[in-house]
Design an enzyme around this catalytic site. Structure first.
Site, PDB file in Angstrom:
ATOM      1  N   HIS A 169       0.851  -1.188   0.000  1.00  0.00           N
ATOM      2  CA  HIS A 169       0.000   0.000   0.000  1.00  0.00           C
ATOM      3  C   HIS A 169       0.888   1.239   0.000  1.00  0.00           C
ATOM      4  O   HIS A 169       1.383   1.675   1.046  1.00  0.00           O
ATOM      5  CB  HIS A 169      -0.907  -0.008   1.219  1.00  0.00           C
ATOM      6  N   TYR A 174      -0.378   7.026   3.389  1.00  0.00           N
ATOM      7  CA  TYR A 174       0.281   6.178   4.373  1.00  0.00           C
ATOM      8  C   TYR A 174       1.790   6.203   4.155  1.00  0.00           C
ATOM      9  O   TYR A 174       2.292   6.918   3.281  1.00  0.00           O
ATOM     10  CB  TYR A 174      -0.314   4.774   4.342  1.00  0.00           C
ATOM     11  N   ARG A 317     -16.846   1.033  -2.045  1.00  0.00           N
ATOM     12  CA  ARG A 317     -18.113   1.472  -1.461  1.00  0.00           C
ATOM     13  C   ARG A 317     -19.307   0.807  -2.129  1.00  0.00           C
ATOM     14  O   ARG A 317     -20.302   0.492  -1.467  1.00  0.00           O
ATOM     15  CB  ARG A 317     -18.228   2.995  -1.543  1.00  0.00           C
TER      16      ARG A 317
END
Length: 348
Positions: A169, A174, A317
């Site tokens: 990731h 991040y 989503r």
């Protein structure tokens, strides 16, 4: 290997204790497999305890985590669905409050008395994301090596758990993203300053993980196509990085944007992130490239693929709202897909 190109990349599911998977994860990922997703990605799994976003996030920093992860890996395989895992370190976004605490306070900081780790939040530089997050400590060279080894160890555990692929990731603000963005990396050593220096942490980590994994195990990297902030990381940077990652043996470039600076300006709309993936695909045609972002019907997803803007479409989503998205997408496109035997009689 993957039976279709509509994948699930679920939003982070905060319901873990000490990083362990539980019945919620078996149910959550299992229902997606039952309902025909081509592949499922287990998102943002911490490679270290302090690498989690919240205290409720999944972890893969110790061997004891492997059996719980294998439960839903095996279950997904029972339905012919490939499943991978996204290895992550939150960096300066760590020690945040879990979703169950949202709206209860004006800050996102989780302190030590609540299970947080404010004294062990670190990043490339001692610059906070905003005043709602902890101010991180600047990482030492020794810490950088330790975190890289944690990614390697986590990848080995993922392989032992039976995951079909591993994704690093490197987006959403991040740690890996924090290093290559000039907005969050203010270092003056070999990991800061120039483009080559800022991408070094991600490239070195990728190289080490690729070497550690079996040659036949696909390695994905999620990258930011843009910081969506003037003067920040942009799509031209992402194209250069993607070429380097391709040459390092990365099998798939998973593209999204923003998440690293509160000044970001994002125009949310259907397929709003597709142009970034399309630009990378056009510049690096021999790489497999994926896209995400407000993709919620079959014709829309299929159009992206047919126009060559991406090789894989991921949704999050939409699948959370409708776990049967694959069934509906097939209906939208007028194509037949096999339903699992237990649900077949409910087909119209």
């Amino acid at each position: 290997m993957f039976k279709n190109r509509l994948w699930v990349s679920p939003m982070c599911m905060y319901s873990s204790k000490d990083g362990f998977a539980n019945d919620f994860h078996l149910m959550h990922y299992g229902q997606l497999a039952i309902r025909g997703a081509g592949a499922v990605v287990v998102e943002a799994t911490g490679v270290l305890p302090e690498g989690r976003i919240t205290a409720d996030c999944l972890g893969i920093w110790k061997d004891a985590h492997i059996p719980g992860l294998r439960r839903f890996v095996d279950y997904s395989h029972n339905f012919g669905t490939a499943i991978g895992i996204q290895l992550a370190h939150a960096g300066r976004k760590g020690s945040s409050i879990p979703l169950r605490m949202y709206g209860t306070r004006p800050t996102l900081k989780l302190d030590g008395s609540e299970g947080g780790w404010p004294e062990n939040v670190y990043g490339p530089s001692a610059t906070a994301y905003d005043d709602k997050h902890w101010t991180p400590k600047e990482m030492t060279l020794e810490q950088i090596e330790d975190v890289q080894q944690a990614f390697v160890d986590a990848a080995n555990r993922a392989d032992k758990a039976g995951f079909d692929f591993v994704e690093l990731h490197g987006a959403n603000g991040y740690l890996l993203h924090q290093f290559y963005s000039p907005l969050s990396n203010l270092r003056t050593d070999k990991y800061g300053g120039s483009f080559e220096n800022r991408i070094r942490f991600l490239v070195e980590t990728t190289r080490k993980v690729r070497k550690a994994l079996p040659a036949e195990k696909p390695l994905f990297v999620r990258v930011a196509g843009s910081d969506c902030v003037e003067g920040g990381w942009d799509v031209e940077d992402a194209i250069k990085l993607s070429k380097i990652l391709r040459d390092e043996g990365v099998d798939f470039i998973d593209v999204m944007s923003a998440g690293n600076d509160p000044r970001q300006k994002v125009a949310y709309a259907p397929s709003y992130q597709v142009p970034l993936a399309a630009a990378i695909k056009a510049a690096v045609p021999d790489a497999l490239v994926g896209t995400v972002g407000c993709i919620d019907n079959g014709k829309q997803a299929n159009g992206i693929l047919e126009e060559g803007k991406a090789d894989i479409v991921s949704a999050a989503r939409k699948f959370l709202r409708d776990p049967s998205f694959v069934f509906q997408a097939a209906k939208d496109l007028g194509v037949f897909i096999k339903w699992n035997d237990q649900y077949e009689r409910s087909r119209e």
